[in-house]
Each structure stands twice: as C-alpha cells, then as structure tokens.
Design an enzyme around this catalytic site. Structure first.
Site, PDB file in Angstrom:
ATOM      1  N   LYS A   1      17.013 -17.489  -5.461  1.00 21.55           N
ATOM      2  CA  LYS A   1      16.700 -16.694  -6.648  1.00 21.55           C
ATOM      3  C   LYS A   1      17.744 -16.910  -7.753  1.00 21.55           C
ATOM      4  O   LYS A   1      17.450 -16.728  -8.933  1.00 21.55           O
ATOM      5  CB  LYS A   1      16.636 -15.205  -6.303  1.00 21.55           C
ATOM      6  CG  LYS A   1      15.666 -14.822  -5.198  1.00 21.55           C
ATOM      7  CD  LYS A   1      14.226 -15.072  -5.583  1.00 21.55           C
ATOM      8  CE  LYS A   1      13.243 -14.378  -4.665  1.00 21.55           C
ATOM      9  NZ  LYS A   1      13.196 -14.957  -3.299  1.00 21.55           N
TER      10      LYS A   1
HETATM   11  C1  LIG Z   1      12.138 -15.175  -2.480  1.00 16.35           C
HETATM   12  C2  LIG Z   1      12.415 -16.012  -1.301  1.00 16.35           C
HETATM   13  C3  LIG Z   1      11.424 -16.817  -0.726  1.00 16.35           C
HETATM   14  C4  LIG Z   1      10.001 -16.829  -1.240  1.00 16.35           C
HETATM   15  O1  LIG Z   1       9.906 -17.413  -2.503  1.00 16.35           O
HETATM   16  P1  LIG Z   1       8.605 -17.160  -3.416  1.00 16.35           P
HETATM   17  O2  LIG Z   1       8.914 -17.823  -4.689  1.00 16.35           O
HETATM   18  O3  LIG Z   1       8.511 -15.667  -3.555  1.00 16.35           O
HETATM   19  O4  LIG Z   1       7.454 -17.724  -2.685  1.00 16.35           O
HETATM   20  C5  LIG Z   1      11.770 -17.604   0.350  1.00 16.35           C
HETATM   21  N1  LIG Z   1      13.013 -17.603   0.857  1.00 16.35           N
HETATM   22  C6  LIG Z   1      13.998 -16.835   0.336  1.00 16.35           C
HETATM   23  C7  LIG Z   1      15.343 -16.850   0.965  1.00 16.35           C
HETATM   24  C8  LIG Z   1      13.744 -16.027  -0.768  1.00 16.35           C
HETATM   25  O5  LIG Z   1      14.723 -15.270  -1.280  1.00 16.35           O
END
Ligand SMILES: *Cc1c(COP(=O)(O)O)cnc(C)c1O
Length: 517
Positions: free
Chosen positions: A133
């Site tokens: 993120k």
């Molecule tokens: C948010 C997240 C995901 C999923 O990603 P999306 O874009 O919501 O599909 C997968 N792994 C981790 C560690 C995340 O923080």
C-alpha cells in the site's frame, strides 16, 4: 457545443509526434455524461452516483519498453503517471514523485526483484509501513494537496478510509501532519494482525483518528461508502469548511501509481537479460479489493507484454468463483484467514473491469452493481465472459498457504509473508494445471515481519509459545534479514487511539472527531 469543441481542440494541442493522443479524462462507471480531470477525480475519490472514476481510455506507453530499462523508479513513475494525470504539470508531478519515493524506502531501487524457485518476486514492501500500500499511499497525499491547489479548494480535506489492515497504516503514515488534511481510519477490531493493529493505534499526529469497529472489513467499507454518499453529512461538513476524499483503492490516485511497478519490473527483467525484448511474462497478484491486479491489467493495456494475469485468492475465494463461473456471489461465510488484507467479499475495483467488459456501458454496469448491493450477487453475459480470457483465477487455503511458506523457506531460505504465499501457492497450481512455463512475476505485497506469528508458525509450530516481539527477533535471525524500521518503531510506542464502535455508530463517531453537529 462550442466550448466542448474548444476543449477537445485544447486537449489535442499537446499531441506529440505523429501519434494522435488525447489527454485522459475521467468519468464514473455509472454515468458517462460528466467528464472531469485527473486532479478532480483524485479530490473526489468516489463519484456521487456511487460509481468509480475510470479513464476514458488507457494511454499507450510513450516509447518502447526497452527505453525504460535504464530509467530509475522515479523516472519510470513520471513517464507512466503523466499519461494518466494529464492536468498535472511536469513540475508538480515530479515534485510529488520526489517527495514520495525517497529514503522512506529502505532499498535504493524502491522495488527489488528477487528470484526464488524460478519465479521473480517483486518486493513491493520496502516503504514506511512495509506493505505494498505504501507504493501508492506515499504519493497520494502529495497528489491530493496538489490537486486541491489546482482546483482552488479552500476546504480542509478529510480522508475517510476503511482498512483490512494495511491501507489504514499506510494512509495514516502518508497523511499524518499533512497541512490541510485530516484522516479517519476504520478497521475491523478483530480482523487484523496484532502487528497491524499496533501499527495503527500508535499513530502520532493531531490530524489522525483510528477507530476499531465491531464487524468485518466489508462492514467497514460499506459504512464508509455510505458516509461518502450521506447528503446531510456532506452539508454539515461543507458549512464547517470540510470535504471528504478517499485513500482507498477506489481513488484513481491509488491505482495510477500502482501501474508504474509493472512497467518497471518488465524493464528490469529486460535489463538483466532475464527475458528477451517482446517476450511475454505472467503476473500473479494476491488479491483482495482487486486494485493491484487491475493496475497490472492497465499496464498490459498500455503495451507491457503480459500474458496471463493470475488472480490469487485466499479462502474468501469469491473472485475465483467469479472467474470460473461468471457469477459473483458474496452470499457466503466470511472467513478470517492468516492473510487478512485479502479477507474481502466485495472487491470494489472489480467494478472498473465489469464496466469495461460491458463495453463501457454505464447502464449495464449500474444494473449489475445494484444487484450486488441488493441481492449480493450478479451474473455477467457470455459476451462479457469472453473478455476475461486474460485472467486466470485460483485460490489457496490456509493449509496450502502455510505449507508454501515452509517449503519456500526450507528450499531457499527466503521467507514469504502470508499474502505472497497465497500467490506463490496459486502459481504452483497454475503451472500444474496449464503446463505454462512463461516467466512469471509474483507481486510480493507485504514483509513477513507484518504477519510474524502466522509466518513463524508455518515454519515451525514450536514458535507459537513466543511473544510477538520475540518472534520478530527470531524471524530476523532465521531469515537473515534486519528488523524493518517500521517494526522497531512500534516496539515500545504508546497506544494513542482506543475508540471502538458499532458499525451503526460510524457517522456519529466521525461527527465527534470533526466537531460538527
Ligand atoms: C491490500 C493487500 C492485498 C490486496 O490488494 P488489492 O489491491 O486490494 O487486491 C494483498 N496483500 C497485501 C499485503 C495487502 O496489503
């Protein structure tokens, strides 16, 4: 009419070379009448009609991808993002990029590629909060402040966010102390890892507010979407010089920065001669809200040679079922797993794909989304299904995920986090199923230090007796990796947020924090 023609002419004036390229504008997946600029879409987050903003077309890469091979991450980011964020000036965008991708990342190259067992792990977790993120949330606050200035917004911007664990902390870290903004984060009280919770509730900054809710991520996300569309609240905010925006992946300002690392990864493989020019690669993405994999799909449509987009789910395998049957059905038990950031039954960004495979038909898309919110399910037509050929969906259960962490560690010494392990296990299934030997990039979305207990228990159940921070030191020892700064910081940090509320109380909690009504 005249002004419309004029604006088209103005948009075309910046065309370069022989290629006719129009600047990207944005409209809602549920209403194509109103077009807005990128900066306006970033400020709004979500469209008033409940739809998501989408680009009117996917721009092509400005040059052959080979030319990216010698570019830094920051240069790649500029070349890719400027295509989507057409109303940002060069100076503005480069400024945002420089402030985002700096020493907050603990590796020089921002996103290292690690080869293990024949696949390439794209490590997207070297930012401030050690989850992918950070790739988008390091830059979103800068994009948003710039967008506010460009649009003469005088209001203070209130970021309202639902988190399944990682978005919350990454958004808090990005917006804490940013003048002209406040941030409110809702997380499922019993649905995140202990480290994730500690990271959030120790967040400093007068403009930050963290609330646990009795409910799961979908409850948090649905509640937040309702607040965005609450007219009474919007009026009360406006009177007080406030307006909402979103840091969730429904914001186009989250999606665009994520396209960058797929371009970067491909160019890097070329540079290291791991692939030949034009050779296709597969991409595996551990998926929850469908943002990361949608970014990979956009990269493919920009001209990055990508073969299959492999969508990996955990036991909440609503997307696997969707890809295999054409029916999306959230009416099922919600499971808490060791990969909590993927514990999601309503994948918001899928709406952007649905809209596209419906031939950009806002009416059809709105119908399906209404069925989803009213009955919890919808089915797409055969015509639409045919267009999903780029995608392959599969899932890994808890046992398979743990076994993958263990075998990877035993074979190579490389420690995968639980989310990446889901992707890795799904990739093994994909290869067994298809015999496809195409070179493959696996999006590695979190540091194993964020999910230490699950990771260490997978390697050896004896570790369960240790405390969270003992486990962290042990992981550092056996994995031969330093404890990330993000973890050291929370070891002794005091808890600063302890509000917990019911999902029905979200509105009053927001009003209290903002001191309105
Ligand atoms: C948010 C997240 C995901 C999923 O990603 P999306 O874009 O919501 O599909 C997968 N792994 C981790 C560690 C995340 O923080």
């Amino acid at each position: 009419m005249y002004t419309q023609v004029l604006s088209v002419i103005l948009r075309c004036q910046k065309m370069k070379g022989m290629v006719e390229r129009m600047e990207v504008l944005y409209s809602s997946t549920r209403d194509r009448e109103k077009q807005i600029t990128a900066s306006q879409a970033i400020l709004k987050g979500l469209s008033e009609d409940g739809g998501l903003f989408v680009p009117d077309h996917i721009p092509m890469l400005p040059c052959s991808i080979k030319e990216f091979a010698d570019k830094s991450y920051q240069e790649t980011a500029y070349q890719v993002m400027k295509l989507f964020l057409a109303d940002f000036t060069e100076e503005e965008l480069k400024g945002c990029i420089a402030r985002a991708y700096d020493s907050k990342f603990d590796t020089e190259e921002i996103v290292p590629l690690v080869e293990a067992e024949g696949a390439f792990y794209l490590e997207l977790f070297h930012g401030a909060t050690i989850a992918f993120k950070d790739m988008a949330l390091s830059i979103l606050p800068h994009l948003m402040i710039t967008a506010a200035k460009k649009n003469q917004v005088k209001n203070e911007i209130v970021i309202l966010t639902a988190t399944s664990g990682d978005t919350g902390k990454a958004a808090l870290a990005g917006f804490a102390g940013v003048k002209g903004t406040k941030i409110i984060v809702f997380y499922p009280k019993n649905g995140v890892s202990p480290i994730q919770e500690k990271q959030m509730v120790t967040q400093k900054g007068d403009n930050t507010f963290v609330v646990g809710i009795h409910g799961n991520f979908d409850d948090a996300q649905t509640g937040v979407k309702k607040l965005f569309n609450d007219k009474e609240l919007a009026d009360a905010m406006s009177v007080n010089g406030l307006q909402f925006s979103s840091a969730n992946s429904i914001n186009i300002g989250r999606l665009v920065p994520q396209v960058v690392y797929y371009v970067y990864a491909y160019a890097k493989l070329l540079k290291e001669e791991k692939i030949a020019e034009g050779e296709k690669i597969n991409v595996v993405v551990p998926t929850g809200n469908f943002g990361n994999i949608l970014a990979a799909f956009y990269a493919k449509n920009m001209g990055v040679p990508i073969n299959k987009l492999i969508c990996a789910s955990n036991e909440n395998k609503v997307l696997y079922d969707f890809f295999s049957t054409g029916s999306y059905d959230r009416n099922r038990e919600f499971k808490l797993t060791s990969s909590p950031s993927m514990d999601i039954l309503i994948s918001s960004n899928l709406e952007r794909l649905i809209y596209r495979i419906a031939g950009n038909d806002t009416k059809k898309n709105a119908e399906l989304m209404e069925a989803l919110s009213e009955k919890g399910c919808y089915s797409i037509t055969e015509d639409m299904r045919v267009q999903l050929a780029d995608f392959y969906g599969s899932f890994a259960d808890e046992k398979e995920t743990a076994a993958r962490i263990k075998s990877m560690y035993e074979n190579t010494g490389y420690v995968l986090d639980t989310h990446t392990a889901v992707a890795s296990a799904v990739y093994q299934k994909y290869k067994a199923d298809t015999k496809d030997e195409t070179k493959t990039v696996i999006a590695s979305t979190a540091s194993p230090f964020k999910f230490t207990r699950s990771v260490m228990n997978a390697i050896d159940p004896k570790y369960d007796a240790m405390s969270d921070f003992e486990l962290i030191d042990e992981l550092s020892r056996i994995g031969n990796v330093a404890v990330p700064k993000a973890i050291e910081e929370i070891r002794t940090a005091p808890v600063l947020h302890d509000t917990v509320c019911d999902k029905t109380e979200m509105k009053s909690v927001v009003k209290q924090f903002l001191k309105i009504g």
